[in-house]
Design a protein around this motif. Sequence first.
Motif, PDB file in Angstrom:
ATOM      1  N   UNK A 124       0.819  -1.214   0.000  1.00 36.88           N
ATOM      2  CA  UNK A 124       0.000   0.000   0.000  1.00 36.88           C
ATOM      3  C   UNK A 124       0.854   1.266   0.000  1.00 36.88           C
ATOM      4  N   UNK A 125       2.035   1.167   0.598  1.00 37.67           N
ATOM      5  CA  UNK A 125       2.885   2.355   0.743  1.00 37.67           C
ATOM      6  C   UNK A 125       4.011   2.407  -0.293  1.00 37.67           C
ATOM      7  N   UNK A 126       4.007   1.478  -1.232  1.00 36.66           N
ATOM      8  CA  UNK A 126       5.064   1.429  -2.263  1.00 36.66           C
ATOM      9  C   UNK A 126       6.447   1.226  -1.645  1.00 36.66           C
ATOM     10  N   UNK A 127       6.512   0.363  -0.654  1.00 36.55           N
ATOM     11  CA  UNK A 127       7.767   0.045   0.022  1.00 36.55           C
ATOM     12  C   UNK A 127       8.187  -1.380  -0.336  1.00 36.55           C
ATOM     13  N   UNK A 166      23.605   3.045   1.767  1.00 36.68           N
ATOM     14  CA  UNK A 166      23.842   3.950   0.639  1.00 36.68           C
ATOM     15  C   UNK A 166      23.668   3.278  -0.721  1.00 36.68           C
ATOM     16  N   UNK A 167      23.443   1.967  -0.689  1.00 37.89           N
ATOM     17  CA  UNK A 167      23.218   1.238  -1.946  1.00 37.89           C
ATOM     18  C   UNK A 167      21.763   0.831  -2.127  1.00 37.89           C
ATOM     19  N   UNK A 168      20.926   1.177  -1.160  1.00 34.45           N
ATOM     20  CA  UNK A 168      19.503   0.837  -1.261  1.00 34.45           C
ATOM     21  C   UNK A 168      18.790   1.849  -2.157  1.00 34.45           C
ATOM     22  N   UNK A 169      18.118   1.400  -3.210  1.00 26.76           N
ATOM     23  CA  UNK A 169      17.315   2.327  -4.000  1.00 26.76           C
ATOM     24  C   UNK A 169      16.207   2.935  -3.141  1.00 26.76           C
ATOM     25  N   UNK A 170      15.712   4.108  -3.506  1.00 26.32           N
ATOM     26  CA  UNK A 170      14.604   4.720  -2.750  1.00 26.32           C
ATOM     27  C   UNK A 170      13.434   3.754  -2.609  1.00 26.32           C
ATOM     28  N   UNK A 171      12.819   3.785  -1.440  1.00 21.46           N
ATOM     29  CA  UNK A 171      11.645   2.950  -1.208  1.00 21.46           C
ATOM     30  C   UNK A 171      11.949   1.580  -0.640  1.00 21.46           C
ATOM     31  N   UNK A 172      13.230   1.261  -0.465  1.00 23.56           N
ATOM     32  CA  UNK A 172      13.591  -0.032   0.104  1.00 23.56           C
ATOM     33  C   UNK A 172      13.957   0.117   1.577  1.00 23.56           C
ATOM     34  N   UNK A 174      -2.155   3.936  10.038  1.00 25.31           N
ATOM     35  CA  UNK A 174      -1.181   4.931  10.494  1.00 25.31           C
ATOM     36  C   UNK A 174       0.201   4.628   9.932  1.00 25.31           C
ATOM     37  N   UNK A 175       0.589   3.360   9.919  1.00 27.95           N
ATOM     38  CA  UNK A 175       1.899   2.985   9.407  1.00 27.95           C
ATOM     39  C   UNK A 175       2.010   3.262   7.908  1.00 27.95           C
ATOM     40  N   UNK A 176       0.947   3.002   7.167  1.00 27.76           N
ATOM     41  CA  UNK A 176       0.956   3.280   5.725  1.00 27.76           C
ATOM     42  C   UNK A 176       1.173   4.773   5.467  1.00 27.76           C
ATOM     43  N   UNK A 177       0.459   5.618   6.200  1.00 30.67           N
ATOM     44  CA  UNK A 177       0.620   7.070   6.021  1.00 30.67           C
ATOM     45  C   UNK A 177       2.044   7.492   6.362  1.00 30.67           C
ATOM     46  N   UNK A 178       2.586   6.933   7.440  1.00 32.96           N
ATOM     47  CA  UNK A 178       3.956   7.264   7.845  1.00 32.96           C
ATOM     48  C   UNK A 178       4.944   6.902   6.735  1.00 32.96           C
ATOM     49  N   UNK A 179       4.791   5.742   6.152  1.00 35.37           N
ATOM     50  CA  UNK A 179       5.689   5.310   5.083  1.00 35.37           C
ATOM     51  C   UNK A 179       5.519   6.166   3.826  1.00 35.37           C
ATOM     52  N   UNK A 180       4.286   6.568   3.549  1.00 35.34           N
ATOM     53  CA  UNK A 180       4.031   7.414   2.372  1.00 35.34           C
ATOM     54  C   UNK A 180       4.628   8.814   2.529  1.00 35.34           C
ATOM     55  N   UNK A 231       9.416  14.182  -1.701  1.00 32.89           N
ATOM     56  CA  UNK A 231      10.815  14.344  -2.087  1.00 32.89           C
ATOM     57  C   UNK A 231      11.766  13.666  -1.097  1.00 32.89           C
ATOM     58  N   UNK A 232      11.221  13.153   0.006  1.00 32.02           N
ATOM     59  CA  UNK A 232      12.042  12.438   0.985  1.00 32.02           C
ATOM     60  C   UNK A 232      12.421  11.027   0.529  1.00 32.02           C
ATOM     61  N   UNK A 233      11.892  10.586  -0.593  1.00 34.02           N
ATOM     62  CA  UNK A 233      12.135   9.221  -1.056  1.00 34.02           C
ATOM     63  C   UNK A 233      13.543   9.090  -1.638  1.00 34.02           C
ATOM     64  N   UNK A 234      14.505   8.925  -0.719  1.00 33.14           N
ATOM     65  CA  UNK A 234      15.915   8.823  -1.099  1.00 33.14           C
ATOM     66  C   UNK A 234      16.508   7.538  -0.528  1.00 33.14           C
ATOM     67  N   UNK A 235      17.691   7.218  -0.983  1.00 38.64           N
ATOM     68  CA  UNK A 235      18.368   6.002  -0.516  1.00 38.64           C
ATOM     69  C   UNK A 235      18.530   6.005   0.999  1.00 38.64           C
ATOM     70  N   UNK A 236      18.164   4.895   1.626  1.00 38.78           N
ATOM     71  CA  UNK A 236      18.387   4.732   3.052  1.00 38.78           C
ATOM     72  C   UNK A 236      17.471   5.505   3.967  1.00 38.78           C
TER      73      UNK A 236
END
Length: 260
Positions: A125-128, A138-144, A162-168, A174-179
Motif C-alpha cells: 500500500x505504501x510502495x515500500x 547507501x546502496x539501497x534504491x529509494x523505497x527499500x 497509520x503505518x501506511x501514512x507514515x511510510x508514504x 521528495x524524501x524518497x531517497x536512498x536509506x
Amino acid sequence: MLQWIKISDLVVDMSYQRPIVGRGRINVTRIARDFRWTFFAPVVVSPVEGGMFAIIDGQHRTTAAALCGFESVPCQVVIAAQGEQAAAFKAINGVTTPITPMALYAAALAAREAWAIEITEVCQRADVILLRYPIATDRQPPGQTMAVGALRACLRRYGADTLVIALRCVTQTQNNRSGMLSARVIKALSETVSSLSHMHDIENRIIEAAHHVDIEAALASINEQRMNGSKGPTDLLTEALKEKFVQNISSDVALFTIAS
C-alpha cells in the motif's frame, strides 16, 4: 546413527551445558507452544554410563517435547568422551550463523503467518520494498528498507493505516531517497502521524505537509543535538518531526483561511 530415544534416558551434563533459565525458559515455552515435528531437528547425544545418553545439542527442544507429553525424541547418536562432548557442544552452539529478521520475515511469509502477511500488505500500500537480505544503506534504491523489526513494532502499536501514512511521507514525497526508510525514521514518523490522527482528512494533510519537511536534514540536526543531551536519537527525531509537521499543517490552514 539416528534413532528414537526415550526422554527419560537422556541426561544433561552441567559441566558444559547451560541451565534453562531466563531466555532459555522463554525459548522452551515458545517451542512447546507451537510444537511440530517438522520443526524438530534431531537431538545430538552421546552414550554415557548406565545406559543413558548425554545431550550435546537439543536440551531446549527435548524439554519442550517433554512438556508436550512426548516420551521419545529423534536423536543422532555420536560416540564421544566427555571432553569431546563439550567440544562438540561448543562447536555446534558457538558457530551458529545468526538468522536476520529479514530472513525470518521471508520464512514467515512463506509459511503464511499473519504478521508477515500484514506487513507485506502495508508495504504494498505504501510502495515500500522490504528487503530479504542486507544491503548497505547507501546502496539501497529509494523505497527499500531492511527495518522489518520497526515495521512489525509500529504495526502492532499504531495499526496498519497509520503505518501506511507514515511510510508514504517518504515514498510519496521528495524524501524518497536512498536509506531513508530506516527503523529510526519509521518509528518517528509513525508516532508523529499517530499524534495528528485527530485531524480531519488526515492522510492528505500529512502527506502535503511532508512535501515541506526535509527528513534527511532533521536526521542531521539530531545527530548534533545528541552530543549535548540525554534523549535518544529516535525521541529527538520524533520531537523534531512533530514540530515541523504541525508548523506546516498550521501554515496550510492559515493560508486556506486567508484565501477564503
